[in-house]
Design a protein around this motif. Structure first.
Motif, PDB file in Angstrom:
ATOM      1  N   ALA A   1       0.853  -1.195   0.000  1.00 38.45           N
ATOM      2  CA  ALA A   1       0.000   0.000   0.000  1.00 38.45           C
ATOM      3  C   ALA A   1       0.882   1.236   0.000  1.00 38.45           C
ATOM      4  O   ALA A   1       2.063   1.156   0.371  1.00 38.45           O
ATOM      5  N   ASP A   2       0.293   2.367  -0.399  1.00 38.43           N
ATOM      6  CA  ASP A   2       1.099   3.601  -0.387  1.00 38.43           C
ATOM      7  C   ASP A   2       0.947   4.368   0.921  1.00 38.43           C
ATOM      8  O   ASP A   2       1.470   5.445   1.087  1.00 38.43           O
ATOM      9  N   LYS A   3       0.182   3.827   1.871  1.00 37.49           N
ATOM     10  CA  LYS A   3       0.213   4.344   3.244  1.00 37.49           C
ATOM     11  C   LYS A   3       0.400   3.151   4.165  1.00 37.49           C
ATOM     12  O   LYS A   3      -0.239   2.116   3.978  1.00 37.49           O
ATOM     13  N   PHE A   4       1.294   3.305   5.120  1.00 34.08           N
ATOM     14  CA  PHE A   4       1.709   2.129   5.893  1.00 34.08           C
ATOM     15  C   PHE A   4       2.197   2.563   7.270  1.00 34.08           C
ATOM     16  O   PHE A   4       2.455   3.743   7.513  1.00 34.08           O
ATOM     17  N   ASP A   5       2.294   1.586   8.132  1.00 32.72           N
ATOM     18  CA  ASP A   5       2.668   1.839   9.518  1.00 32.72           C
ATOM     19  C   ASP A   5       4.006   1.165   9.809  1.00 32.72           C
ATOM     20  O   ASP A   5       4.110  -0.052   9.707  1.00 32.72           O
ATOM     21  N   MET A   6       5.015   1.943  10.152  1.00 31.10           N
ATOM     22  CA  MET A   6       6.352   1.372  10.380  1.00 31.10           C
ATOM     23  C   MET A   6       6.651   1.178  11.864  1.00 31.10           C
ATOM     24  O   MET A   6       7.771   0.868  12.245  1.00 31.10           O
ATOM     25  N   ARG A   7       5.635   1.359  12.714  1.00 33.01           N
ATOM     26  CA  ARG A   7       5.892   1.296  14.150  1.00 33.01           C
ATOM     27  C   ARG A   7       5.956  -0.144  14.665  1.00 33.01           C
ATOM     28  O   ARG A   7       5.243  -1.011  14.175  1.00 33.01           O
ATOM     29  N   THR A   8       6.767  -0.363  15.660  1.00 34.37           N
ATOM     30  CA  THR A   8       6.758  -1.625  16.386  1.00 34.37           C
ATOM     31  C   THR A   8       5.663  -1.512  17.455  1.00 34.37           C
ATOM     32  O   THR A   8       5.147  -0.416  17.697  1.00 34.37           O
ATOM     33  N   GLU A   9       5.362  -2.632  18.098  1.00 24.09           N
ATOM     34  CA  GLU A   9       4.370  -2.598  19.189  1.00 24.09           C
ATOM     35  C   GLU A   9       4.789  -1.608  20.270  1.00 24.09           C
ATOM     36  O   GLU A   9       3.983  -0.858  20.809  1.00 24.09           O
ATOM     37  N   GLU A  10       6.101  -1.608  20.545  1.00 23.56           N
ATOM     38  CA  GLU A  10       6.621  -0.717  21.590  1.00 23.56           C
ATOM     39  C   GLU A  10       6.440   0.752  21.182  1.00 23.56           C
ATOM     40  O   GLU A  10       6.014   1.583  21.981  1.00 23.56           O
ATOM     41  N   ASP A  11       6.736   1.034  19.900  1.00 22.70           N
ATOM     42  CA  ASP A  11       6.520   2.411  19.396  1.00 22.70           C
ATOM     43  C   ASP A  11       5.076   2.826  19.611  1.00 22.70           C
ATOM     44  O   ASP A  11       4.782   3.962  19.986  1.00 22.70           O
ATOM     45  N   LYS A  12       4.166   1.879  19.319  1.00 21.99           N
ATOM     46  CA  LYS A  12       2.737   2.204  19.426  1.00 21.99           C
ATOM     47  C   LYS A  12       2.386   2.573  20.854  1.00 21.99           C
ATOM     48  O   LYS A  12       1.668   3.540  21.095  1.00 21.99           O
ATOM     49  N   GLN A  13       2.928   1.796  21.800  1.00 20.66           N
ATOM     50  CA  GLN A  13       2.626   2.091  23.207  1.00 20.66           C
ATOM     51  C   GLN A  13       3.188   3.434  23.637  1.00 20.66           C
ATOM     52  O   GLN A  13       2.619   4.127  24.464  1.00 20.66           O
ATOM     53  N   ASN A  14       4.341   3.807  23.052  1.00 21.79           N
ATOM     54  CA  ASN A  14       4.991   5.052  23.471  1.00 21.79           C
ATOM     55  C   ASN A  14       4.561   6.268  22.663  1.00 21.79           C
ATOM     56  O   ASN A  14       5.150   7.337  22.787  1.00 21.79           O
ATOM     57  N   GLY A  15       3.564   6.101  21.822  1.00 21.97           N
ATOM     58  CA  GLY A  15       3.055   7.243  21.055  1.00 21.97           C
ATOM     59  C   GLY A  15       4.048   7.805  20.046  1.00 21.97           C
ATOM     60  O   GLY A  15       4.038   8.997  19.738  1.00 21.97           O
ATOM     61  N   VAL A  16       4.937   6.938  19.538  1.00 22.28           N
ATOM     62  CA  VAL A  16       5.962   7.382  18.577  1.00 22.28           C
ATOM     63  C   VAL A  16       5.311   7.675  17.223  1.00 22.28           C
ATOM     64  O   VAL A  16       4.347   7.018  16.824  1.00 22.28           O
ATOM     65  N   LEU A  17       5.829   8.688  16.520  1.00 26.25           N
ATOM     66  CA  LEU A  17       5.316   9.040  15.198  1.00 26.25           C
ATOM     67  C   LEU A  17       6.298   8.554  14.134  1.00 26.25           C
ATOM     68  O   LEU A  17       7.468   8.932  14.150  1.00 26.25           O
ATOM     69  N   ALA A  18       5.817   7.689  13.240  1.00 29.26           N
ATOM     70  CA  ALA A  18       6.694   7.138  12.195  1.00 29.26           C
ATOM     71  C   ALA A  18       6.315   7.743  10.846  1.00 29.26           C
ATOM     72  O   ALA A  18       5.407   7.279  10.177  1.00 29.26           O
ATOM     73  N   PHE A  19       7.028   8.816  10.490  1.00 33.25           N
ATOM     74  CA  PHE A  19       6.763   9.501   9.221  1.00 33.25           C
ATOM     75  C   PHE A  19       7.591   8.877   8.109  1.00 33.25           C
ATOM     76  O   PHE A  19       8.703   8.395   8.346  1.00 33.25           O
ATOM     77  N   ALA A  20       7.047   8.913   6.891  1.00 33.40           N
ATOM     78  CA  ALA A  20       7.823   8.512   5.710  1.00 33.40           C
ATOM     79  C   ALA A  20       7.259   9.243   4.498  1.00 33.40           C
ATOM     80  O   ALA A  20       6.067   9.571   4.452  1.00 33.40           O
ATOM     81  N   TRP A  21       8.133   9.496   3.549  1.00 32.81           N
ATOM     82  CA  TRP A  21       7.698  10.077   2.277  1.00 32.81           C
ATOM     83  C   TRP A  21       7.506   8.981   1.252  1.00 32.81           C
ATOM     84  O   TRP A  21       8.249   7.998   1.250  1.00 32.81           O
ATOM     85  N   VAL A  22       6.524   9.177   0.395  1.00 29.35           N
ATOM     86  CA  VAL A  22       6.381   8.311  -0.775  1.00 29.35           C
ATOM     87  C   VAL A  22       6.463   9.212  -2.005  1.00 29.35           C
ATOM     88  O   VAL A  22       5.793  10.249  -2.062  1.00 29.35           O
ATOM     89  N   ILE A  23       7.322   8.826  -2.967  1.00 24.73           N
ATOM     90  CA  ILE A  23       7.519   9.644  -4.172  1.00 24.73           C
ATOM     91  C   ILE A  23       7.422   8.753  -5.418  1.00 24.73           C
ATOM     92  O   ILE A  23       7.214   7.542  -5.298  1.00 24.73           O
ATOM     93  N   ASP A  24       7.620   9.377  -6.543  1.00 26.40           N
ATOM     94  CA  ASP A  24       7.630   8.664  -7.837  1.00 26.40           C
ATOM     95  C   ASP A  24       6.323   7.910  -8.099  1.00 26.40           C
ATOM     96  O   ASP A  24       6.331   6.722  -8.450  1.00 26.40           O
TER      97      ASP A  24
END
Ligand code: ASP
Length: 454
Positions: free
Chosen positions: A277-300
């Motif tokens: 998919a062109d939108k996706f979640d790169m967080r681990t379970e631990e990231d999710k618990q800690n409210g981490v923001l996983a940004f990424a760019w999609v190009i081309d």
């Protein structure tokens, strides 16, 4: 005027203060009453005598009282004012409240949506919602500060405008002065912001309302607000870099942790291969618990795709420029499926939270794009003539992007529904909150507009 917010009472120990707010709870202990007084900044405990007995939850009151330190063992570390209490001296009820038709001291998730939205002004007193709305205001303030510091100018664009192809259905507004003709509410300020580049403003932004008549979903309403920006004399990387700095600054100012900096960049092809998919979640379970923001760019991204009728249509934005190496192909209408756009999308925690592109400022390229999509010369002139014309009077190369504020807010707050981050959202059937639209109108109004309901 009210001078003191409740959270600031702690700075006035030993003083008699005037407090204004809502009665949150009343605990009657015969001779004395404990009142929790609330405003949007928190609650404070009032200890009152006989005079305070008539109070009930949600009454609006003015209380005069002495701010006192609490004895050590009565300190409540859970609230901001837990080290003090107010010895109530006088109370005036400014507005007596009926018993609210819904509980306000819970998170509210289990209350029927219809009731919550009918009484939205009560629902918003809920701590969770008050906090969300205040966070939204902070975020918008940070956006303004950041962009202004980078030389952006805030400019409003019209709400009554012409239909612009953004891929959704328009909301139409009938014209009274020109019966039979319609304005469209903007799906985005796309064309106006480009015309502002033609006008020489070079860096524009707007906190813009966008209206799209689409089916409602948890994360999509008829109205949404965009952080909309556009810049002149930039390439794709310039816009992405500036935007990344903005998003990073805001997220970190608000206390969030970003998983990876600089944001990883995926081509559309890589994203599809890796995540499907062109939108996706790169967080681990631990990231999710800690409210981490996983940004990424999609190009081309591919510029074009086939629609339901097997005709070419744009994937994102007809005003985009193709990648420079694909410009000739677009002009020659060759290998259309391989033409890539200068589009960039920003993804965070599984959502698309922004997107934009470098635009074409060449009339021939825009025209060719529209021709690939099968637009006739007549339609091109009727719908895009003004843009093609503007591109012939010194329009600089430009590009920009927009972020959906509600999506960003949903991610920051962890809220599952758009309605939790909007002051007055609609119900899932498209009924407005508190007021009751859509509703029938007078025959006279319809007549003036030259409209018959069939
Ligand atoms: N107008 C686009 C949108 O609303 C964003 C942009 O390309 O700036 O999605």
């Amino acid at each position: 005027m009210k001078k003191l917010f409740i959270e600031n009472t702690v700075e006035h120990v030993g003083e008699v203060v005037d407090l204004y707010g809502w009665v949150d709870t009343v605990r009657d202990h015969k001779k004395i009453v404990f009142i929790d007084l609330r405003d949007r900044t928190g609650i404070v405990q009032i200890v009152g005598g006989e005079d305070f007995k008539g109070l009930s939850p949600e009454d609006v009151v003015h209380i005069k009282g002495l701010v006192k330190e609490r004895p050590e063992k009565l300190i409540n570390p859970k609230i901001k004012t837990g080290a003090i209490e107010i010895e109530g001296k006088e109370v005036v009820i400014l507005n007596k409240s009926l018993t609210p038709p819904l509980p306000l001291n819970t998170d509210g998730y289990d209350i029927d949506e219809e009731v919550r939205l009918k009484y939205r002004y009560l629902d918003l007193r809920r701590k969770r919602l008050t906090r969300n709305i205040i966070l939204r205001s902070k975020m918008v303030r940070l956006v303004r500060e950041f962009l202004t510091s980078k030389g952006f100018i805030e400019i409003e664009t019209p709400l009554l405008t012409k239909s612009t192809p953004e891929g959704s259905r328009d909301f139409l507004v009938p014209s009274r002065m020109q019966p039979g003709k319609f304005y469209a509410l903007p799906q985005s300020p796309q064309q106006y912001k480009q015309l502002l580049m033609a006008a020489g403003f070079e860096r524009y932004f707007q906190i813009a309302k966008c209206l799209r008549d689409e089916d409602l979903r948890a994360d999509r309403g008829f109205e949404h607000t965009q952080i909309d920006l556009e810049m002149s004399f930039v390439n794709r990387e310039d816009v992405m870099k500036l935007d990344e700095e903005m998003v990073t600054t805001i997220a970190e100012e608000l206390g969030y942790t970003i998983k990876q900096k600089p944001f990883p960049v995926f081509t559309y092809k890589e994203a599809m291969e890796k995540y499907g998919a062109d939108k996706f979640d790169m967080r681990t379970e631990e990231d999710k618990q800690n409210g981490v923001l996983a940004f990424a760019w999609v190009i081309d991204f591919p510029f074009f795709e086939r629609d339901d009728e097997n005709k070419w249509t744009f994937t994102h934005n007809p005003f985009s420029a193709p990648m420079p190496e694909h410009r000739e192909m677009l002009l020659n209408k060759e290998n259309i499926d391989t033409i890539m756009a200068t589009q960039y999308d920003l993804v965070c925690n599984g959502y698309e939270v922004g997107g934009g592109s470098i635009r074409t400022h060449e009339p021939s390229v825009l025209k060719s794009t529209l021709e690939i999509m099968g637009y006739t010369e007549e339609r091109i002139q009727a719908e895009f003539g003004h843009m093609l014309e503007a591109f012939q009077y010194g329009t600089p190369p430009h590009g920009g992007l927009a972020h959906g504020i509600e999506r960003l807010m949903m991610i920051l707050t962890g809220e599952p529904y758009l309605r939790e981050v909007v002051a007055f959202p609609m119900t899932s059937t498209g009924q407005t909150a508190a007021t009751n639209a859509p509703s029938p109108v007078d025959e006279k109004q319809l007549k003036e507009l030259g409209i018959k309901v069939v």
